[in-house]
Write a protein that holds these residues in place. Structure first.
Motif, PDB file in Angstrom:
ATOM      1  N   TYR A  52      69.435  41.794  15.986  1.00  0.00           N
ATOM      2  CA  TYR A  52      68.647  41.581  17.210  1.00  0.00           C
ATOM      3  C   TYR A  52      67.731  40.370  17.085  1.00  0.00           C
ATOM      4  O   TYR A  52      67.449  39.913  15.977  1.00  0.00           O
ATOM      5  CB  TYR A  52      67.866  42.834  17.622  1.00  0.00           C
ATOM      6  N   VAL A  54      64.173  38.516  19.133  1.00  0.00           N
ATOM      7  CA  VAL A  54      63.074  38.750  20.071  1.00  0.00           C
ATOM      8  C   VAL A  54      62.471  37.399  20.460  1.00  0.00           C
ATOM      9  O   VAL A  54      62.073  36.621  19.591  1.00  0.00           O
ATOM     10  CB  VAL A  54      61.973  39.653  19.448  1.00  0.00           C
ATOM     11  N   SER A  73      63.737  41.367  24.142  1.00  0.00           N
ATOM     12  CA  SER A  73      64.513  41.711  22.943  1.00  0.00           C
ATOM     13  C   SER A  73      65.981  41.719  23.307  1.00  0.00           C
ATOM     14  O   SER A  73      66.353  42.210  24.382  1.00  0.00           O
ATOM     15  CB  SER A  73      64.134  43.106  22.436  1.00  0.00           C
ATOM     16  N   THR A  87      66.832  48.379  16.815  1.00  0.00           N
ATOM     17  CA  THR A  87      65.638  47.734  16.262  1.00  0.00           C
ATOM     18  C   THR A  87      65.069  48.610  15.143  1.00  0.00           C
ATOM     19  O   THR A  87      65.409  49.791  15.042  1.00  0.00           O
ATOM     20  CB  THR A  87      64.567  47.534  17.354  1.00  0.00           C
ATOM     21  N   LYS A  88      64.196  48.010  14.342  1.00  0.00           N
ATOM     22  CA  LYS A  88      63.548  48.794  13.271  1.00  0.00           C
ATOM     23  C   LYS A  88      62.795  49.964  13.878  1.00  0.00           C
ATOM     24  O   LYS A  88      62.856  51.074  13.370  1.00  0.00           O
ATOM     25  CB  LYS A  88      62.526  47.917  12.521  1.00  0.00           C
ATOM     26  N   GLY A  89      62.071  49.714  14.949  1.00  0.00           N
ATOM     27  CA  GLY A  89      61.242  50.742  15.562  1.00  0.00           C
ATOM     28  C   GLY A  89      59.883  50.787  14.885  1.00  0.00           C
ATOM     29  O   GLY A  89      59.758  50.463  13.701  1.00  0.00           O
ATOM     30  N   HIS A  92      52.561  51.562  17.100  1.00  0.00           N
ATOM     31  CA  HIS A  92      51.596  50.478  17.123  1.00  0.00           C
ATOM     32  C   HIS A  92      50.524  50.777  16.078  1.00  0.00           C
ATOM     33  O   HIS A  92      50.166  51.923  15.842  1.00  0.00           O
ATOM     34  CB  HIS A  92      50.996  50.303  18.525  1.00  0.00           C
ATOM     35  N   LEU A 140      64.906  50.682  20.121  1.00  0.00           N
ATOM     36  CA  LEU A 140      65.987  50.406  21.074  1.00  0.00           C
ATOM     37  C   LEU A 140      67.331  50.448  20.366  1.00  0.00           C
ATOM     38  O   LEU A 140      67.474  49.887  19.270  1.00  0.00           O
ATOM     39  CB  LEU A 140      65.807  49.015  21.682  1.00  0.00           C
ATOM     40  N   ALA A 152      59.565  43.444  27.639  1.00  0.00           N
ATOM     41  CA  ALA A 152      58.466  44.252  27.121  1.00  0.00           C
ATOM     42  C   ALA A 152      57.136  43.552  27.376  1.00  0.00           C
ATOM     43  O   ALA A 152      57.064  42.321  27.374  1.00  0.00           O
ATOM     44  CB  ALA A 152      58.630  44.473  25.615  1.00  0.00           C
ATOM     45  N   TRP A 154      52.951  44.273  26.137  1.00  0.00           N
ATOM     46  CA  TRP A 154      52.095  45.155  25.338  1.00  0.00           C
ATOM     47  C   TRP A 154      50.789  44.437  24.959  1.00  0.00           C
ATOM     48  O   TRP A 154      50.724  43.211  24.981  1.00  0.00           O
ATOM     49  CB  TRP A 154      52.857  45.653  24.107  1.00  0.00           C
ATOM     50  N   HIS A 160      51.940  46.153  14.805  1.00  0.00           N
ATOM     51  CA  HIS A 160      53.166  46.923  14.537  1.00  0.00           C
ATOM     52  C   HIS A 160      53.047  47.608  13.190  1.00  0.00           C
ATOM     53  O   HIS A 160      52.760  46.944  12.192  1.00  0.00           O
ATOM     54  CB  HIS A 160      54.386  46.003  14.519  1.00  0.00           C
ATOM     55  N   TYR A 162      55.384  49.253  10.715  1.00  0.00           N
ATOM     56  CA  TYR A 162      56.788  49.528  10.366  1.00  0.00           C
ATOM     57  C   TYR A 162      56.896  50.478   9.181  1.00  0.00           C
ATOM     58  O   TYR A 162      57.923  51.107   8.979  1.00  0.00           O
ATOM     59  CB  TYR A 162      57.519  48.225  10.044  1.00  0.00           C
TER      60      TYR A 162
END
Ligand code: PAN
Ligand code: ZN
Length: 184
Positions: A52, A54, A73, A87-89, A92, A140, A152, A154, A160, A162
């Motif tokens: 992916y 972004v 994205s 995505t990693k996901g 926040h 996603l 998106a 935000w 983020h 992770y």
């Protein structure tokens, strides 16, 4: 009074951003170690494969309270073993920060996970709008044959996290079973 042209453009049919303060990050398989469950399938694939990308309009410096960030994205079609490209996901970093996603192109699934691990999912299609509440991890997944493009917006101080997802993953996976996507 003079009216100037916008400094940034969005192609509303593809989500593509051009102009000032637009940057792009590329996420290849080699950057996604530990994200997909089938390690053998992961290692058999070309590590340079782009999963992916972004594009971001990052006028605000990350971390600025009160500002917003805007991005598109692009998750490419593909699978690692039976698991679709995703995505990693993340949560926040400031857990209460929310986000909007909207579908632009392609067919996907948006996974939401609460801090206690409950997962829900929404189908992402052109025109679908998704409100991601605070305290909710989001990922996603492209379940289609074409690129999945998702917009998106935000808060610029959301950040983020992770690490949490890398450690425990999402408690539901999106896999192909008998030729169709299954959330299990
Ligand atoms: C999005 C995501 C983007 C990439 O802009 O950052 O889809 O996903 P990962 O960050 O999980 O790799 C967003 O949710 N921003 O907050
Ligand atoms: Zn986010």
């Amino acid at each position: 009074m003079e009216c100037s042209k916008a400094k940034v453009q969005i192609d509303t049919s593809t989500g593509k951003l051009t102009g000032e303060d637009v940057s792009k990050s590329t996420h290849q398989l080699k950057h996604l170690q530990g994200i997909f469950e089938d390690q053998a399938a992961y290692e058999a694939m070309n590590p340079e494969t782009i999963v992916y990308e972004v594009e971001m309009h990052d006028k605000e410096t990350l971390g600025t309270e009160g500002g917003l960030l805007f991005g598109t994205s692009y998750i490419y079609p593909g699978k690692v073993g039976k698991e679709y490209f995703m995505t990693k996901g993340h949560f926040h970093q400031k857990r209460n920060r929310a986000e909007y996603y909207w579908g632009i192109q392609g067919h996907g699934v948006l996974l939401f996970m609460s801090e206690t691990g409950e997962v829900t999912a929404e189908e992402v299609l052109p025109g679908s709008l998704h409100y991601i509440q605070g305290y909710t991890a989001h990922r996603l997944v492209n379940i289609g044959e074409d690129v999945l493009a998702v917009g998106a917006c935000w808060p610029s101080d959301a950040g983020h996290d992770y690490a949490d997802i890398l450690e425990r993953g999402f408690s539901k996976k999106v896999r192909e079973r008998n030729g169709v996507p299954f959330i299990e």
